[in-house]
Design an enzyme around this catalytic site. Structure first.
Site, PDB file in Angstrom:
ATOM      1  N   CYS A 269       0.824  -1.211   0.000  1.00 37.74           N
ATOM      2  CA  CYS A 269       0.000   0.000   0.000  1.00 37.74           C
ATOM      3  C   CYS A 269       0.859   1.263   0.000  1.00 37.74           C
ATOM      4  CB  CYS A 269      -0.937  -0.002   1.202  1.00 37.74           C
ATOM      5  SG  CYS A 269      -0.084  -0.197   2.782  1.00 37.74           S
TER       6      CYS A 269
ATOM      7  N   ARG B 121       4.206   1.368  -1.438  1.00 43.64           N
ATOM      8  CA  ARG B 121       5.247   1.366  -2.460  1.00 43.64           C
ATOM      9  C   ARG B 121       4.908   0.364  -3.562  1.00 43.64           C
ATOM     10  NH1 ARG B 121       9.648   1.499  -0.040  1.00 43.64           N
ATOM     11  NH2 ARG B 121       8.866   1.529   2.084  1.00 43.64           N
TER      12      ARG B 121
ATOM     13  N   GLY C 125     -10.004  -3.454   4.854  1.00 42.22           N
ATOM     14  CA  GLY C 125      -8.842  -4.151   4.330  1.00 42.22           C
ATOM     15  C   GLY C 125      -7.865  -4.575   5.410  1.00 42.22           C
TER      16      GLY C 125
END
Length: 435
Positions: free
Chosen positions: A232, A234, A375
């Site tokens: 999330c 990179r 998530g």
């Protein structure tokens, strides 16, 4: 096994020789002693005593003959075995050599079979997860489920502007790996430090698609090996290429084709690393030095996933395998030999601690919390909040199943679920909102 067999026969032969020599010596002693006894017997002894000595002498002579016969038989058997053993072993070795050279050569691994370009009858060593899941679903529902295999896209022609563009620092600082091994280690990527979330979302590659991305990258003419690290925060591509400039162009060409982002839009956010700088970068990433929260532990698990997934892909070769192995070792040593992992070591834990410090009572009792999304980061956030006795939460998500699964993992908390159309109402009724 041959040496062990010969050593065993040698031990048997020595044992037989020792037994036979001892038996013969004892028999000789048993023969001479009665003779000496007879010779030393005085003349005045009775005839009965002489008769008894003669009987003992005959008995001993009979025993010595039997012992000598048994020793001779054992020696003959040992000699026969010692003579036949090398012959039998020689025939066995010749048979094994003939079988070895007559056996058809087959690749031992899946990537070797693919590189050989020929079919192999050996059983594949990988596990086809989609097929396994489809089989389980078919068993439960009684229906046949068809799964589509992921397709690998062929390289697209380069953008003319990309073809004209030349990367910075074509000559690496420090040691030039290309002079040593004729190969360069290249890192091309974007990170949370300089790239907006809209660009990172378009470039993101799910973990299940990493093998496909590796295969697509290695289809380019100037890329020998490839690996993808997509989180999330990179999205980085590690490659091994003989030519640095064309290797970078091939990676950017794949990134634009994968994400749909044009080269002009993507170029300002890209960072490039070569050789020693690329090695230093992955070591820092694995150690948590390049994360938003220094020392966070999730990135080490993600680096491990890159090596695990890459080891099952054809394009993840020896150079990148050794590189990520060293990165994993460095990440473990940093966390075990320093205090970098103390305190809040993830974004979710830092957010929970910061929000608690901002509360009037510094406690979560009676505080209404809203979490947008369901998530991985939301799951970690809920875990940290529950550990701090925050039990009243509302999760807002676009779909119910994922949010319900998250609520079921924490039955001790009072978690409500709302869809995205109720987000404004939930935010209005909450004291703390995590996005």
């Amino acid at each position: 096994m041959t040496l062990l067999g010969m050593a065993g026969w040698a031990a048997v032969y020595v044992a037989v020789q020792s037994i036979s020599s001892t038996s013969l010596f004892n028999a000789q002693q048993s023969v001479t002693r009665p003779v000496a006894a007879i010779q030393s017997t005085p003349r005045y002894q009775t005839t009965l005593r002489s008769f008894r000595n003669e009987e003992e002498l005959n008995k001993l002579n009979t025993m010595s003959v039997q012992t000598t016969a048994r020793s001779a038989v054992a020696a003959a058997v040992g000699e026969a075995m010692l003579t036949l053993s090398p012959i039998v072993l020689a025939f066995a070795g010749m048979w094994a050599a003939i079988q070895r050279f007559n056996r058809p050569q087959t690749p031992q691994f899946a990537f070797a079979a693919a590189s050989a370009g020929s079919a192999t009858t050996e059983k594949p060593w990988g596990i086809d997860i989609p097929t396994v899941l489809a089989a389980e679903t078919a068993v439960k529902t009684g229906e046949a489920v068809a799964t589509a295999a992921p397709t690998t896209r062929s390289p697209k022609p380069r953008d003319p502007k990309l073809e004209e563009w030349a990367p910075e620092k074509t000559k690496p600082d420090g040691k030039d790996y290309g002079e040593v091994s004729k190969q360069h280690i290249i890192t091309v990527g974007v990170s949370v430090h300089s790239t907006p979330v809209e660009i990172r979302e378009k470039l993101a590659v799910p973990k299940d698609n990493w093998p496909v991305a590796i295969n697509e990258l290695t289809e380019h003419p100037h890329i020998q090996e490839a690996a993808v690290l997509s989180t999330c925060n990179r999205m980085e591509v590690y490659t091994v290429a003989p030519d640095y400039v064309n290797g970078v162009r091939d990676v950017i060409n794949w990134m634009t084709a994968h994400s749909g982002v044009s080269f002009e839009e993507l170029r300002p956010y890209l960072f490039l690393k070569q050789d020693g700088e690329a090695v230093d970068h992955i070591l820092q990433v694995s150690a948590g030095l390049d994360s938003l929260i220094v020392g966070e532990g999730q990135i080490l698990a993600q680096v491990k996933s890159v090596h695990q997934v890459g080891s099952e892909a054809k394009g993840f070769g020896q150079y990148l395998s050794a590189l990520f192995n060293q990165a994993i070792t460095a990440g473990k040593r940093v966390r075990s030999e320093t205090n970098i992992a103390t305190g809040a070591v993830s974004v979710s834990s830092a957010a929970a601690e910061l929000a608690q410090l901002k509360l009037p009572t510094n406690k979560w009792a009676g505080v209404r919390v809203a979490i947008i999304g369901a998530g991985k980061m939301s799951k970690l956030l809920v875990k940290h909040l529950v550990s701090k006795d925050c039990l009243n939460m509302t999760i807002v998500n676009r779909s119910l199943p994922r949010a319900q699964e998250l609520a079921e993992e924490f039955p001790e908390a009072n978690i409500k679920i709302e869809l995205s159309d109720k987000m404004l109402d939930v935010v209005a009724d909450s004291d703390v909102v995590f996005v």
